[in-house]
Structures are given as C-alpha cells and as structure tokens.
Enzyme design. Sequence first.
Site, short mmCIF file in Angstrom:
data_model
loop_
_atom_site.label_atom_id
_atom_site.label_comp_id
_atom_site.label_asym_id
_atom_site.label_seq_id
_atom_site.Cartn_x
_atom_site.Cartn_y
_atom_site.Cartn_z
N HIS A 60 0.85 -1.19 0.00
CA HIS A 60 0.00 0.00 0.00
C HIS A 60 0.89 1.24 0.00
O HIS A 60 2.02 1.22 0.50
CB HIS A 60 -0.88 0.01 1.24
CG HIS A 60 -1.95 -1.04 1.23
ND1 HIS A 60 -3.04 -0.98 2.06
CD2 HIS A 60 -2.10 -2.17 0.50
CE1 HIS A 60 -3.82 -2.03 1.84
NE2 HIS A 60 -3.25 -2.77 0.89
N GLU A 62 0.90 3.91 1.74
CA GLU A 62 1.34 4.36 3.06
C GLU A 62 2.56 3.57 3.53
O GLU A 62 3.54 4.14 4.01
CB GLU A 62 0.23 4.20 4.11
CG GLU A 62 -1.02 4.98 3.82
CD GLU A 62 -2.07 4.15 3.10
OE1 GLU A 62 -1.75 3.49 2.07
OE2 GLU A 62 -3.23 4.16 3.55
N CYS A 90 -6.23 1.84 5.73
CA CYS A 90 -6.85 0.58 6.17
C CYS A 90 -6.29 0.22 7.54
O CYS A 90 -5.34 0.84 8.02
CB CYS A 90 -6.55 -0.52 5.15
SG CYS A 90 -4.83 -1.09 5.17
N CYS A 93 -2.46 -0.40 7.55
CA CYS A 93 -1.67 0.82 7.43
C CYS A 93 -1.79 1.68 8.68
O CYS A 93 -0.81 2.30 9.11
CB CYS A 93 -2.10 1.59 6.18
SG CYS A 93 -1.64 0.76 4.65
#
Length: 156
Positions: A60, A62, A90, A93
């Site tokens: 992801h 992040e 999410c 993260c």
Amino acid sequence: MSAIPQMSSPDPLAAAFDEAEAAGARGEVPVGAVVVDPRTGAILASSGNEVEARHDPTAHAELLALRAAARVLGAPRVDGCDLYVTLEPCPMCAAAISLARVRKLVFAAYDPKSGGVEHGPRVFAHASAHHKPEVIGGVQASRAQTLLKDFFAAKR
C-alpha cells in the site's frame, strides 16, 4: 543518517494526489502517500500503491512511503513526521502509522468499507495503540472520491 532530499511542496496532499494518479495510470488502485518532515517541509518519501506490480498485498502507498522515509532518516521510525494520504488508511496501514510514530495523519477521502482510522476497527482509538497521531480527515475528499470512482468505473 542519510541526507534528507531537498524536495518540498507547498501542498503535500497535492504530491500525494500526483502519486495516486500515477498509480491509477499503472492499473493500481489510485492511492498516494507522502511523508513530510514538518521541521523543514521536505518531502522525505512518496509512493502510490504497488500491490499489483509487486504481487504484494501489503504494498500500500502508506507502507511504501513510510519504509522509504525510514530509510532516508536511517531509523526504524519516522518520529515526528507527517503523513498525507489520498484515502483513509486501512487497519494494516493504521497500525503501521502508529508503530512508525507519525505525528500527524492527513487524509482525503473517508473509506467506510475498508478504513481503519475513522471507520472499522478505529485503530488509534484502542488502548493498545502504541502511538496516536493527530488525525485530520476529509481534506479534498471529493477529489479523491472522484479519482477512485472513475478508476473503478473504467474497470467495469
């Protein structure tokens, strides 16, 4: 400690949107993230999603940006840095943001389905959260929502 790149942006969220748009153009879900040193305003790292390209469900934006910023700082955490993201992180993260000791999290669109900050498990609200950053959500939310809706509409 590695030298900090001299990149700066008057609007770090704009840089995150640039990353999100680039990710979408590569066929990734268009999410972008930028880590900023608030003392200097320097962008330490930025990334878009790379889940498909890396065949990695944890790639992801992040996480990639936090990992890169930690490398730049030569430290396992990004103590005191700010994270700008185009979508509410999410739960995975959000947990990483806590562990990384991000000072402030700014995100654009809320994610009622998969978010982990203001929705779902609300990771920072738990007593077990290692660190609770300042959170500012909904900044330029309509821009991020449009980017995501257009991306998924094109996939159908």
